[in-house]
Write an enzyme that holds these catalytic residues in place. Structure first.
Site, PDB file in Angstrom:
ATOM      1  N   ASP A  71       7.346  28.952 -32.117  1.00 39.74           N
ATOM      2  CA  ASP A  71       8.577  29.404 -32.635  1.00 39.74           C
ATOM      3  C   ASP A  71       8.219  29.070 -34.054  1.00 39.74           C
ATOM      4  O   ASP A  71       7.713  28.184 -34.757  1.00 39.74           O
ATOM      5  CB  ASP A  71       9.944  28.205 -32.358  1.00 39.74           C
ATOM      6  CG  ASP A  71      10.823  28.496 -32.981  1.00 39.74           C
ATOM      7  OD1 ASP A  71      11.800  29.714 -33.153  1.00 39.74           O
ATOM      8  OD2 ASP A  71      11.477  27.888 -33.822  1.00 39.74           O
ATOM      9  N   CYS A 106       0.696  -1.277   0.178  1.00 38.07           N
ATOM     10  CA  CYS A 106       0.163  -0.008  -0.351  1.00 38.07           C
ATOM     11  C   CYS A 106       0.784   1.338   0.041  1.00 38.07           C
ATOM     12  O   CYS A 106       2.131   1.079  -0.197  1.00 38.07           O
ATOM     13  CB  CYS A 106      -1.022   0.137   0.868  1.00 38.07           C
ATOM     14  SG  CYS A 106      -0.116   0.186   2.969  1.00 38.07           S
ATOM     15  N   CYS A 115       2.991   1.963   2.446  1.00 34.45           N
ATOM     16  CA  CYS A 115       4.675   1.145   2.222  1.00 34.45           C
ATOM     17  C   CYS A 115       5.530   2.407   2.267  1.00 34.45           C
ATOM     18  O   CYS A 115       7.410   1.861   2.003  1.00 34.45           O
ATOM     19  CB  CYS A 115       4.739  -0.239   1.996  1.00 34.45           C
ATOM     20  SG  CYS A 115       3.817  -1.222   2.816  1.00 34.45           S
TER      21      CYS A 115
END
Length: 734
Positions: A443, A21, A24
């Site tokens: 650009d 989970c 952890c």
């Protein structure tokens, strides 16, 4: 005596095992960051840790720290066979979850149905039926739930807690309570019916609940593991593009097959129809159509011939090619893409860091709430069943996993989807910014135009100086990477086969380039004032380059560029989405305006140097605009960094790619609206996931504490919360 330079801090990636989970992951990250010389970031969804190590700290330090916490860590830089063992072990975990889930589901059904049968058919009641229930429940709460108990025990041994602590505690509590009720003879009336188990189980037997919680949790874990593995397939697919071996061309003209990893820069190798290009290189001879779809998302193969660049991982469709390797190993474009995807999947949004902090303290808080719930029901005079049922429901329903999965699973899926489309998100920053972008600045040269410029005409101050001027101009521009420089070199080579040496070459961003050729100071660049009187009026769409020799204007080169076919449709899509579009160019106003009119932008800003591009973006931002910048050259690096969101085309320079937040490998400006759409959809998915995850816990825990949810329904809701978050993220694949 030569003294080796001190090694700089290095970043290492580790594959983690044993996490169940988000708590952890938070625990591992917190512990690693307490180690002197270690900076770690752990991602639960990808099961990876990105760790920056000081020169005096080895990888073994990380492995040892993680092992002491009860988890496993394997450096991703280990040999393929060792790493393969770890990934195979992860696949085995998915298979193991499936086996345990099947056993739990098969036994859970009769476990719930038995009281129903006994209530509907009183004649079917028999002595010792409660021990049949125990026999059915034992494999579920024992063997099927064993990974949950084991993880909880490992955490407890290290003085920590996780999601498994809550689940294991709930299962064990329900089982012990039920066995106690059986041994003391306090059994429920089977006539109450199995439906009461779902709606209001406050009786003394909770084995059905223990089995149900185990089944629901395993189902959620299995779906989650499958989805995470599927979502990470894009990274594996990219890695699979690399060729395993290659036919190198020996000096005597014969061929020898060697591992692709043994290639060196300058090696000549052969690519036959149907074979993968082993590494980045330049075609020396031959011609072929090359399929780049797996790398860029482009469906139409591209024709290449001598002098063209090819990318490792693409596939030759027709003719035979002889290629000279220009980049190998980690320097290839494919390796760079893999690093981008790994970086994006490992990065954390600011909201995810908050979620990790919440997850780290969530479990102890929930256990405390369960205790308070039990005390509250006892104080108000609730029965033992009421006290236990409410406390058990609180333990079962609280789940930090949905919170922990909300952001990383969405990013995991989005990065994989983008990789298939030639779009690479470098970090969560791109997601967090994209949803507020309202202006897109392009650009011109090499971005909106093809960048394959050609010299339209050469105007000279003295006609008899043509060869000398072209030789000097070609010598200087041959050292530059700009599209204008390539056009000048091509024009010069047509008339001057070889160039003299150039000394002191210097790129002048936004202005051109300079160098010394045969003792003469040669400069090439945009006109800084009126054109000389001997130069005719240029075409409106021409780009002009003035050549000066020792400060004297010697020539004016008139260049033409083509607009990319994808430019106008892409800009039309952006405008249809309500975004303002701007064309930003260092070219003269007439040329920039002609291109702007051709593609349909809202505004054209011309005659700007690189610093001026930054000022133009800053001006837009100070006016309340949130700006995305699309560019490709060295000139665009500062602007890409200054923009709220930088998008660099993949054929651009390293400066542009480093400064950008999003890399567009596809040579198609349609990737710009695609990238913004993907980023926005991902950001929306993350917000939806977080709203659900937070809302679920905020609403569900009080309901459970008030006794309005049975432990069985609580277990189902808890499992569904994680499944909903994962499946919501997986929808991004489509």
């Amino acid at each position: 005596m030569t003294v080796a330079a001190p090694r700089e801090d290095q970043s290492e990636d580790f594959l983690l095992t044993g996490m169940t989970c988000a708590a952890c992951a938070s625990r591992i990250e917190r512990r690693l960051n307490k180690v002197d010389g270690v900076i770690a970031q752990v991602n639960y969804a990808t099961e990876r840790a990105t760790v920056t190590l000081r020169p005096d700290v080895g990888r073994s330090t990380v492995v040892d720290v993680v092992a002491k916490l009860g988890y496993g860590a394997t450096p991703l830089s280990v040999p393929d066979d060792e790493l393969g063992d770890v990934t195979a072990a992860r696949d085995d975990r998915v298979a193991d979850l499936w086996r345990r889930l099947v056993v739990a589901a098969v036994l859970f059904i009769p476990l719930v149905d038995l009281p129903l049968v006994l209530s509907v058919l009183p004649q079917a009641r028999f002595p010792g039926w409660e021990w049949v229930v125990v026999a059915l429940a034992a494999p579920v709460v024992g063997w099927s739930a064993w990974p949950l108990h084991r993880a909880a025990f490992v955490n407890a041994r290290h003085g920590a807690s996780s999601m498994d602590t809550l689940i294991s505690l709930g299962i064990i509590s329900a089982t012990v309570w039920s066995l106690g009720s059986i041994l003391t003879g306090h059994l429920p009336d089977p006539g109450a019916g199995a439906l009461s188990v779902f709606l209001d189980p406050v009786g003394p037997l909770y084995l059905e609940v223990a089995a149900a919680v185990t089944t629901f949790v395993l189902a959620g874990r299995y779906v989650e593991a499958r989805a995470k593995r599927s979502a990470g397939d894009a990274l594996a697919s990219l890695a699979a593009l690399a060729a395993r071996d290659v036919a190198v061309l020996l000096p005597d003209g014969t061929e020898a097959r060697i591992p692709a990893s043994a290639l060196a820069v300058g090696t000549r190798f052969v690519v036959r129809p149907g074979e993968k290009v082993a590494t980045d290189g330049t075609v020396e001879s031959g011609a072929s159509a090359v399929d780049r779809s797996m790398l860029t998302g482009e469906t139409v193969p591209v024709e290449v011939a001598a002098g063209d660049a090819v990318t490792g991982g693409t596939v030759a469709v027709s003719g035979r090619l002889v290629v000279t390797a220009t980049a190998v190993g980690g320097a290839t474009q494919l390796a760079g893409m893999i690093r981008l995807v790994e970086s994006a999947q490992a990065s954390k949004a600011s909201v995810q860091r908050l979620v990790d902090r919440i997850s780290s303290v969530f479990v102890p808080i929930v256990i405390g709430l369960a205790v308070l719930t039990a005390l509250g029901w006892w104080v108000v005079g609730g029965t033992a069943g009421d006290v236990f049922s409410a406390a058990l429901a609180v333990l079962v329903i609280a789940c930090p996993c949905a919170l922990g999965l909300a952001t990383p699973t969405a990013m995991l899926v989005a990065s994989g989807r983008g990789a298939r489309e030639g779009i690479f998100l470098k970090s969560h920053q791109a997601l967090e910014t994209s949803r507020v972008v309202d202006t897109v600045v392009f650009d011109k040269t090499g971005t909106v135009t093809t960048g394959a410029m050609t010299v339209r005409s050469v105007h000279l101050a003295e006609e008899d100086s043509r060869r000398r001027v072209l030789a000097s101009a070609g010598a200087v521009e041959d050292a530059s990477e700009h599209a204008v420089a390539r056009a000048v070199v091509a024009c010069a080579r047509a008339e001057v086969p070889s160039f003299p040496a150039v000394e002191g070459f210097e790129a002048l961003p936004g202005l051109g380039a300079r160098g010394v050729v045969d003792g003469v100071d040669v400069r090439l660049g945009k006109p800084l004032g009126p054109l000389p009187s001997w130069a005719p009026a240029p075409e409106p769409d021409s780009t002009l380059v003035v050549v000066t020799l020792d400060g004297v204007e010697a020539a004016v080169l008139e260049l033409a560029d083509e607009v990319k076919p994808s430019a106008a449709p892409a800009i039309a899509r952006l405008r249809a989405a309500g975004l303002r579009t701007v064309l930003l160019s260092g070219d003269r106003a007439e040329a920039a305006s002609a291109v702007g009119a051709a593609v349909g932008v809202d505004e054209v800003i011309a005659d700007v140097l690189p610093a001026g591009k930054v000022e133009a973006l800053t001006s837009l931002q100070s006016g309340g605009r949130r700006v995305a910048m699309v560019g490709d050259g060295i000139n665009d690096g500062p602007a890409l960094a200054a923009a709220d969101l930088g998008l660099a085309v993949g054929a651009g320079t390293d400066v542009a790619l480093d400064a950008a937040d999003v890399i567009l490998v596809r040579d198609d400006l349609g990737a710009v609206p695609d990238a913004l759409d993907l980023a926005r959809r991902t950001a929306t998915t993350i917000r939806r996931n977080l709203v659900w995850a937070f809302g679920y816990n905020v609403a569900a825990i009080p309901l459970a504490a008030l006794g309005l949810l049975s432990p069985l329904i609580a277990g189902l809701a808890m499992a569904l919360s994680s499944v909903l978050v994962v499946t919501s993220s997986v929808r991004l694949r489509n």
